[in-house]
Design a protein around this motif. Structure first.
Motif, PDB file in Angstrom:
ATOM      1  N   LEU A 208       0.782 -10.195  -0.340  1.00  0.00           N
ATOM      2  CA  LEU A 208       0.529  -9.048  -1.211  1.00  0.00           C
ATOM      3  C   LEU A 208       0.479  -9.455  -2.684  1.00  0.00           C
ATOM      4  CD1 LEU A 208       2.844  -6.381   0.489  1.00  0.00           C
ATOM      5  CD2 LEU A 208       0.348  -6.577   0.664  1.00  0.00           C
ATOM      6  N   ALA A 209       1.245 -10.495  -3.047  1.00  0.00           N
ATOM      7  CA  ALA A 209       1.331 -10.898  -4.455  1.00  0.00           C
ATOM      8  C   ALA A 209       0.529 -12.160  -4.742  1.00  0.00           C
ATOM      9  CB  ALA A 209       2.797 -11.112  -4.838  1.00  0.00           C
ATOM     10  N   ALA A 210      -0.396 -12.505  -3.856  1.00  0.00           N
ATOM     11  CA  ALA A 210      -1.144 -13.759  -3.988  1.00  0.00           C
ATOM     12  C   ALA A 210      -1.893 -13.854  -5.313  1.00  0.00           C
ATOM     13  CB  ALA A 210      -2.124 -13.904  -2.827  1.00  0.00           C
ATOM     14  N   ASP A 211      -2.311 -12.728  -5.878  1.00  0.00           N
ATOM     15  CA  ASP A 211      -3.094 -12.738  -7.108  1.00  0.00           C
ATOM     16  C   ASP A 211      -2.245 -12.973  -8.360  1.00  0.00           C
ATOM     17  OD1 ASP A 211      -5.384 -12.259  -5.656  1.00  0.00           O
ATOM     18  OD2 ASP A 211      -5.292 -10.083  -5.918  1.00  0.00           O
ATOM     19  N   VAL A 212      -0.933 -12.817  -8.236  1.00  0.00           N
ATOM     20  CA  VAL A 212      -0.081 -12.928  -9.428  1.00  0.00           C
ATOM     21  C   VAL A 212       1.003 -13.992  -9.311  1.00  0.00           C
ATOM     22  CG1 VAL A 212      -0.477 -10.552 -10.196  1.00  0.00           C
ATOM     23  CG2 VAL A 212       1.370 -11.036  -8.576  1.00  0.00           C
TER      24      VAL A 212
END
Length: 265
Positions: A208-212
């Motif tokens: 879920l937090a792969a982009d940040v």
């Protein structure tokens, strides 16, 4: 409470209750009392207990941040976990710093200091620095992401720290231990279960937090910290104690927060 279970299910059920009773101060013992020997297996479900403590801490952090200034929300979340666990792990961290800070290289002296109920200079300084870093790292992460991080970091760090019981023998006898319990070695089945308990929430979090968040820091940094602490414990004690487990958990978890604060995009 009467539930019809086969032998394997009963074993898992009893051990889970023992873990929740041992690692929290919630009154689970009023609902069910597992056999005494089940407390030797509590580490097998330590990450699962982290789902509860981490989930409640994360909920308090996020919901309180919608009402209070973020700094106040973090302090409320930190206080909530201390109340949930009875400061069990913080007590271990203090004893760990006191023992390894004041005991030098003398194995017996380290063990004696760690068992002493009084807190020393190293314990005070270590706990203050730990709590300060915990607050600062959470404050550096946006509230919603911080809440998700807590939810994943708690069980993951407990899974990482729990490996110590398979890497070293217990440093004391059962009679000498504070809890009068020596954790048993984890078999393959329990090890797989423990890995799933810790990796599942972390895997969902990283997806879920792969982009940040950069996953390599979050996954591997706590393992490196745990490994170097293991080398220190092996050299000084040639075995682990319950205090070592608590310290390993808190320092591994703190490393997750440091890694997220460093890598957040």
């Amino acid at each position: 409470m009467r539930i019809s279970l086969n032998t394997s299910e009963r074993h898992w059920y009893d051990n889970l209750w023992a873990s929740l009773i041992f690692f929290t101060r919630l009154p689970f013992w009023r609902i069910y009392q597992p056999p005494r020997e089940c407390y030797q297996s509590v580490v097998e479900h330590w990450p699962l207990a982290g789902w509860l403590t981490g989930g409640i801490m994360a909920a308090v952090l996020y919901l309180a941040s919608m009402i209070f200034p973020y700094a106040v929300a973090i302090l409320l979340a930190m206080a909530t976990r201390v109340l949930l666990t009875g400061a069990l792990h913080e007590d271990g961290l203090c004893d760990f710093f006191d023992g390894f800070g004041g005991g030098g290289t003398n194995r017996q002296r380290i063990l004696d200091i760690m068992k002493d109920s009084r807190i020393g200079t190293y314990g005070v300084l270590g706990l203050v620095l730990y709590e300060g870093l915990l607050f600062a790292t959470l404050y550096a992460i946006p509230p919603q992401l911080a809440a998700w991080t807590v939810l994943a970091a708690d069980p993951y760090a407990k899974m990482v720290a729990g490996q110590i019981i398979m890497m070293l023998p217990y440093a004391r006898t059962e009679e000498e231990s504070k809890a009068k319990t020596v954790y048993r070695n984890i078999d393959v089945r329990a090890g797989i279960s423990m890995a799933l308990q810790g990796l599942l929430p972390m895997g969902i979090y990283l997806y879920l937090a792969a982009d940040v968040v950069d996953f390599q820091y979050v996954i591997f940094a706590p393992c490196l910290v745990m490994y170097f602490l293991y080398l220190l414990i092996r050299k000084r004690l040639r075995g682990y104690t319950g205090d070592c487990c608590g310290a390993l958990f808190l320092l591994s978890e703190l490393t997750v927060y440091l890694a997220v604060a460093y890598s957040v995009k």
